[in-house]
Scaffold this motif. Structure first.
Motif, PDB file in Angstrom:
ATOM      1  N   PRO A 106       1.126  -0.961   0.171  1.00 26.30           N
ATOM      2  CA  PRO A 106       0.103   0.390   0.211  1.00 26.30           C
ATOM      3  C   PRO A 106       0.566   0.645  -0.059  1.00 26.30           C
ATOM      4  N   VAL A 107       0.358   1.916  -0.262  1.00 23.41           N
ATOM      5  CA  VAL A 107       1.187   3.667  -0.225  1.00 23.41           C
ATOM      6  C   VAL A 107       0.417   5.022   0.319  1.00 23.41           C
ATOM      7  N   ILE A 108       1.430   5.827   1.300  1.00 28.21           N
ATOM      8  CA  ILE A 108       0.190   7.256   1.679  1.00 28.21           C
ATOM      9  C   ILE A 108       0.873   7.509   0.521  1.00 28.21           C
ATOM     10  N   PRO A 109      -0.122   8.400  -0.640  1.00 34.01           N
ATOM     11  CA  PRO A 109      -0.040   9.656  -1.506  1.00 34.01           C
ATOM     12  C   PRO A 109       0.662  10.959  -0.904  1.00 34.01           C
ATOM     13  N   GLY A 110       1.804  11.310  -1.472  1.00 35.73           N
ATOM     14  CA  GLY A 110       2.274  12.547  -1.128  1.00 35.73           C
ATOM     15  C   GLY A 110       1.465  13.517  -0.610  1.00 35.73           C
ATOM     16  N   SER A 111       0.484  13.702  -1.774  1.00 40.40           N
ATOM     17  CA  SER A 111      -0.705  14.912  -1.588  1.00 40.40           C
ATOM     18  C   SER A 111      -1.460  15.092   0.007  1.00 40.40           C
ATOM     19  N   SER A 112      -1.165  13.442   0.550  1.00 37.92           N
ATOM     20  CA  SER A 112      -2.063  13.210   1.625  1.00 37.92           C
ATOM     21  C   SER A 112      -0.873  13.925   2.813  1.00 37.92           C
ATOM     22  N   LEU A 113       0.324  13.580   2.615  1.00 32.55           N
ATOM     23  CA  LEU A 113       1.652  13.605   4.198  1.00 32.55           C
ATOM     24  C   LEU A 113       1.437  15.363   3.860  1.00 32.55           C
ATOM     25  N   ARG A 114       1.490  15.900   2.549  1.00 36.56           N
ATOM     26  CA  ARG A 114       1.757  17.188   2.275  1.00 36.56           C
ATOM     27  C   ARG A 114       0.406  18.470   2.822  1.00 36.56           C
ATOM     28  N   GLY A 115      -1.265  17.215   2.706  1.00 40.49           N
ATOM     29  CA  GLY A 115      -2.334  18.163   3.468  1.00 40.49           C
ATOM     30  C   GLY A 115      -1.612  18.663   4.432  1.00 40.49           C
ATOM     31  N   MET A 116      -1.786  16.925   5.637  1.00 37.91           N
ATOM     32  CA  MET A 116      -1.205  17.542   6.318  1.00 37.91           C
ATOM     33  C   MET A 116      -0.607  18.130   7.398  1.00 37.91           C
ATOM     34  N   ILE A 117       1.044  18.075   6.923  1.00 34.55           N
ATOM     35  CA  ILE A 117       1.713  19.219   6.944  1.00 34.55           C
ATOM     36  C   ILE A 117       1.708  20.310   6.872  1.00 34.55           C
ATOM     37  N   ARG A 118       1.176  20.908   6.002  1.00 31.49           N
ATOM     38  CA  ARG A 118       0.349  22.470   5.020  1.00 31.49           C
ATOM     39  C   ARG A 118       0.219  22.416   6.750  1.00 31.49           C
ATOM     40  N   SER A 119      -1.152  21.872   7.143  1.00 30.22           N
ATOM     41  CA  SER A 119      -2.625  22.270   8.178  1.00 30.22           C
ATOM     42  C   SER A 119      -1.504  22.581   9.081  1.00 30.22           C
ATOM     43  N   LEU A 120      -0.600  21.668   9.649  1.00 26.68           N
ATOM     44  CA  LEU A 120      -0.339  22.174  10.491  1.00 26.68           C
ATOM     45  C   LEU A 120       0.778  23.723  11.453  1.00 26.68           C
ATOM     46  N   VAL A 121       1.155  23.333   9.444  1.00 24.54           N
ATOM     47  CA  VAL A 121       1.860  24.810   8.949  1.00 24.54           C
ATOM     48  C   VAL A 121       1.424  26.035   9.463  1.00 24.54           C
ATOM     49  N   GLU A 122       0.266  25.795   8.808  1.00 27.29           N
ATOM     50  CA  GLU A 122      -0.538  27.436   8.601  1.00 27.29           C
ATOM     51  C   GLU A 122      -0.883  27.540  10.295  1.00 27.29           C
ATOM     52  N   ILE A 123      -0.633  26.160  11.154  1.00 22.32           N
ATOM     53  CA  ILE A 123      -1.335  26.932  12.486  1.00 22.32           C
ATOM     54  C   ILE A 123      -0.107  27.163  13.275  1.00 22.32           C
ATOM     55  N   VAL A 124       1.210  26.559  12.982  1.00 23.63           N
ATOM     56  CA  VAL A 124       2.061  27.534  13.671  1.00 23.63           C
ATOM     57  C   VAL A 124       3.027  28.949  13.281  1.00 23.63           C
ATOM     58  N   SER A 125       2.198  28.854  12.535  1.00 19.43           N
ATOM     59  CA  SER A 125       3.111  29.815  11.574  1.00 19.43           C
ATOM     60  C   SER A 125       2.460  30.813  11.308  1.00 19.43           C
ATOM     61  N   PHE A 126       1.393  30.528  11.797  1.00 21.20           N
ATOM     62  CA  PHE A 126       0.048  32.345  11.752  1.00 21.20           C
ATOM     63  C   PHE A 126      -0.312  32.337  10.373  1.00 21.20           C
ATOM     64  N   SER A 127      -0.677  31.624  10.120  1.00 24.75           N
ATOM     65  CA  SER A 127      -1.672  32.259   8.547  1.00 24.75           C
ATOM     66  C   SER A 127      -2.668  32.614   8.432  1.00 24.75           C
ATOM     67  N   LYS A 128      -3.404  32.795   7.391  1.00 21.27           N
ATOM     68  CA  LYS A 128      -4.447  32.922   7.225  1.00 21.27           C
ATOM     69  C   LYS A 128      -5.672  32.316   7.069  1.00 21.27           C
ATOM     70  N   ILE A 129      -6.728  32.245   7.652  1.00 18.20           N
ATOM     71  CA  ILE A 129      -7.713  31.463   7.308  1.00 18.20           C
ATOM     72  C   ILE A 129      -8.456  31.633   6.225  1.00 18.20           C
ATOM     73  N   ASP A 130      -8.094  30.680   4.756  1.00 14.70           N
ATOM     74  CA  ASP A 130      -8.925  31.194   3.800  1.00 14.70           C
ATOM     75  C   ASP A 130      -9.871  30.253   3.251  1.00 14.70           C
ATOM     76  N   LYS A 131      -8.672  29.229   4.114  1.00 14.25           N
ATOM     77  CA  LYS A 131     -10.167  28.096   3.376  1.00 14.25           C
ATOM     78  C   LYS A 131     -11.114  26.665   3.415  1.00 14.25           C
ATOM     79  N   VAL A 132     -12.213  28.269   3.365  1.00 17.95           N
ATOM     80  CA  VAL A 132     -13.296  28.399   4.312  1.00 17.95           C
ATOM     81  C   VAL A 132     -14.483  28.905   3.120  1.00 17.95           C
ATOM     82  N   SER A 133     -15.275  28.307   2.866  1.00 15.15           N
ATOM     83  CA  SER A 133     -16.386  28.635   1.945  1.00 15.15           C
ATOM     84  C   SER A 133     -16.922  29.446   2.354  1.00 15.15           C
ATOM     85  N   ASP A 134     -17.689  30.003   1.619  1.00 12.14           N
ATOM     86  CA  ASP A 134     -19.678  30.299   2.495  1.00 12.14           C
ATOM     87  C   ASP A 134     -20.574  29.990   1.705  1.00 12.14           C
ATOM     88  N   ALA A 135     -20.204  29.013   1.261  1.00  9.82           N
ATOM     89  CA  ALA A 135     -21.537  27.949   0.016  1.00  9.82           C
ATOM     90  C   ALA A 135     -22.390  28.157   1.243  1.00  9.82           C
TER      91      ALA A 135
END
Length: 752
Positions: A96-125
């Motif tokens: 089995p394989v863990i896709p790099g996109s899943s790893l990237r998403g996991m790491i990026r979401s935590l980098v966004e938290i610790v680096s005080f990044s913006k909150i723009d991945k929110v839909s108003d739909a």
């Protein structure tokens, strides 16, 4: 400053959940567009290299594979295909394989938290709706609901939808004794032997399953008053039998939004509406109201029949209930029953509420470039002016993670399992998802909700994360035969203890950017913490540990020659991450304190937001029964002890979810560490400064070592004169406390 969540929820008002929130940042740490490097060169004072990572599963892990072309063409549903993600069909059972996109998403979401990044991945739909039928006096939505529908629904009218072109209108129905509609009892319908009718009593047995029904061309008469409401005493499926003609709309019996079917039938009345009144003018329906309604359909409203899976109750000629607007205004409130769901209208805003309304504008500006953008890249959704970057390629590339086992002894079980049912997140549980300030003390009547004033009264709680539940969480459905097939799925998870390897390649990162990346990766190998990956996080699935080795490429040397014996010449050095992490922490703190935020904070890990993140990542391999009890979902019909409160419906009292810092202290109580002068403790070297200082006519070596000591709210320092120090950053040594005030250890000395 953003509203802050209540610091201590009273015990009687405390909720539990498998999730919690890392609070919103007070500001976004921005990156100037000028600092984004050209992508066609390597730059000095930047870092290029790779991080070799070994990922170990610590609890069952599952990432679903997509449909093959053949599976898609034959109409297969992914929920019925249990295979773990794979890239080679011939080896899907062993590799089995863990896709790099899943790893990237996991790491990026935590980098966004610790680096005080913006909150723009929110839909108003997705728009938020509610109803408060028979709400108790202290329910915070009771008055809001009555304000729109009136007491006992006196503002509710009945009519029929008509479509003209792409516009929708309502033709009011004829009245019945000056009432827009009347009621009829369930027993009256049954007694009349109404053709095709399915009784409410069949709601949960093996007879034809009850669902809301819609009958046209019926007749009724003999209208009498009962408890202030009008009831018909006679009904027939033959339109010629009685005086009045119209339609019968049956009750939903509290099915809408229910997680489990009610054991006891509580609604036994249905509605009757007369035919359209041709003498009354059409009333337009607001276009935005139609769109918001369609975007927020519940599974109940998508049932076919009587509704449409995409339009709900919106159908030409269909009977509908609505609130009559002011003259000249369009209808905004409507639904399939008299007690219909209505939109939340945030205070001071005429549009239906969505999550984005409760995010401070300074935290969601699309034009801002933050550290996560600079590392992982971005594409702006809207066309930008020429002087503004429209897109920027990421400088981090993550490979798929390859399984290192050489046999098929990697699966949790030899056959697929059926997990417990997980429903979609319900942000309308506002007592969990919105900040409830200290001033209301979690009092039910005064809870903030989506009709409160955004930003001033409340904001969203922040980033949603899930608690870990140990290496052996209970994930299997206890009674799958009793559940609906549409709610069940199959999984084939990987068991704990299986290793995968992957590589993170990076180019031209600054020391701060590399530090942000290493901060997250370092946490992943700390025995106190685990990251979360894949599906089933509310059940405790997906806990992973990541160990790593950092390699920096020597770019100038790389181009001095091509070969190294029979292989490519690739000069690189193995590095420790401490320096880059320190640069990152110092930079973030400096940016925040310049804005007047956290001025008294001396260490990055003292920032409440970071403490909340660490709390949510905390790992217990064998959590206690109390830990698991405090991190379960509440239930609408709790049938076993312990139960939150005295009612089986644990949501009824709208209890408030405490902060993760309060929860972690309850589920993992720890002894307070007392620090005193003369005490010997362990210290971690976090900085070493060497300098030559005057010593009479000569100079001498002076080395200042800075330590991090558990329980101290400030760095601790040791000065060493005229001696070389053979320590490196990250070393742990025993030190004696020489000067201490409260929880502040100022001066220490190594114990040889």
């Amino acid at each position: 400053m953003n509203p802050k969540h209540i610091s201590k929820v009273p015990d009687a008002r405390k909720a539990i959940a498998p999730y919690n929130f890392v609070e919103l940042p007070e500001k976004v740490v921005e990156v100037s567009p000028e600092s984004l490097l050209k992508e066609n060169r390597y730059c000095e004072n930047r870092y290029t290299g790779r991080i070799e990572c070994t990922l170990t599963t610590e609890s069952p892990l599952y990432i679903r594979c997509g449909l093959t072309k053949e599976e898609f063409e034959c109409g297969a549903e992914s929920k019925d295909l249990p295979d773990f993600f794979y890239t080679n069909p011939l080896k899907k059972s062993t590799k089995p394989v863990i896709p790099g996109s899943s790893l990237r998403g996991m790491i990026r979401s935590l980098v966004e938290i610790v680096s005080f990044s913006k909150i723009d991945k929110v839909s108003d739909a997705q728009k938020f709706f509610f109803r408060a039928v028979a709400a108790e006096k202290d329910d915070p939505l009771k008055d809001e609901y009555i304000m729109h529908l009136g007491k006992q629904g006196k503002n509710v009218k009945a009519g029929y939808l008509q479509k003209q072109g792409d516009k929708w209108f309502i033709r009011p129905a004829k009245t019945i004794d000056n009432y827009p509609f009347v009621w009829i009892k369930e027993k009256t319908v049954i007694k009349s032997k109404f053709s095709g009718y399915i009784a409410i009593e069949n709601i949960s047995d093996d007879k034809p399953q009850y669902k809301p029904q819609y009958f046209i061309n019926i007749s009724f008469e003999d209208i009498q008053t009962n408890n202030g409401r009008k009831f018909a005493q006679k009904i027939s499926s033959n339109s010629q039998t009685y005086d009045y003609n119209g339609v019968l709309l049956t009750s939903g019996n509290m099915l809408e939004g229910a997680i489990v079917l009610p054991d006891e039938v509580k609604r036994k009345n249905h509605c009757l509406i007369r035919e359209p009144d041709p003498d009354l003018a059409l009333i337009p329906v607001d276009d935005n109201a139609i769109q918001d309604y369609k975007n927020s359909l519940t599974p109940f409203q998508k049932q076919e029949p009587p509704f449409d899976s995409k339009m709900g109750v919106i159908k030409h000629g269909r009977a509908i209930f609505y609130c009559e607007p002011q003259p000249g205004e369009p209808v905004k409130l409507f639904g399939q029953s008299p007690n219909f769901r209505i939109p939340y209208y945030p205070k001071g805003n005429p549009k239906t509420a969505s999550a984005i309304d409760f995010i401070p504008p300074n935290l969601r500006k699309f034009s801002i470039i933050d550290i996560a953008d600079a590392i992982f890249g971005f594409v702006k959704q809207e066309k930008q002016p020429k002087e503004v970057e429209q897109s920027f390629a990421g400088r981090v590339f993550i490979t798929n993670a390859q399984c290192q086992a050489n046999n098929n002894d990697i699966w949790l079980e030899s056959h697929p399992i059926i997990p417990k049912i997980l429903t979609n997140p319900k942000p309308t549980t506002f007592q969990h998802y919105l900040v409830q300030p200290d001033t209301i003390n979690a009092t039910k009547k005064y809870l903030k909700h989506y009709a409160s004033e955004p930003i001033k009264d409340t904001v969203i709680r922040g980033h949603k994360l899930y608690w870990h539940k140990g290496s052996n969480p209970e994930i299997k459905h206890p009674n799958p035969d009793e559940a609906s097939d549409t709610q069940l799925t199959q999984l084939k998870p990987i068991k704990p203890g299986v290793n995968f390897e992957f590589t993170i390649h990076f180019e031209n990162l600054s020391s701060v950017e590399l530090g942000a990346l290493m901060w997250v990766i370092d946490i992943a190998q700390d025995n106190k913490y685990r990251l979360s990956l894949g599906m089933g996080k509310p059940l405790g699935m997906g806990a992973v540990k990541v160990t790593h080795e950092l390699y920096l490429s020597q770019r100038k040397d790389r181009y001095t020659k091509l070969f190294d014996d029979s292989s490519w010449y690739i000069p690189e050095t193995v590095e420790k991450s401490s320096k880059y992490k320190d640069d990152f922490e110092e930079y973030i703190l400096s940016q925040l304190t310049q804005g007047g935020i956290y001025e008294k904070v001396r260490k990055f890990t003292q920032i409440p937001r970071i403490q909340m993140l660490l709390a949510m990542l905390t790992w217990e391999e064998n959590p206690s029964s109390d830990y698991l009890e405090q991190t379960r979902y509440m239930e609408i019909e709790r049938k076993k002890a312990p139960c939150i409160g005295n009612d089986p419906n644990e949501y009824k009292e709208r209890r408030v979810l405490p902060t993760p810092l309060k929860v972690i202290k309850e589920i993992l109580p720890s002894e307070e560490l007392t620090l005193t002068e003369g005490q010997v403790v362990e210290g971690t070297v976090i900085k070493i400064d060497r300098q030559q200082v005057p010593d009479g006519k000569k100079t001498k070596l002076k080395t200042t070592i800075t330590y991090e000591i558990q329980g101290s709210d400030c760095p601790s320092k040791e000065e060493v004169n005229k001696q070389e120090v053979s320590l490196t950053i990250g070393d742990m040594v025993k030190v004696k406390i020489e000067r201490c005030q409260g929880t502040s250890v100022r001066k220490v000395k190594r114990v040889e």
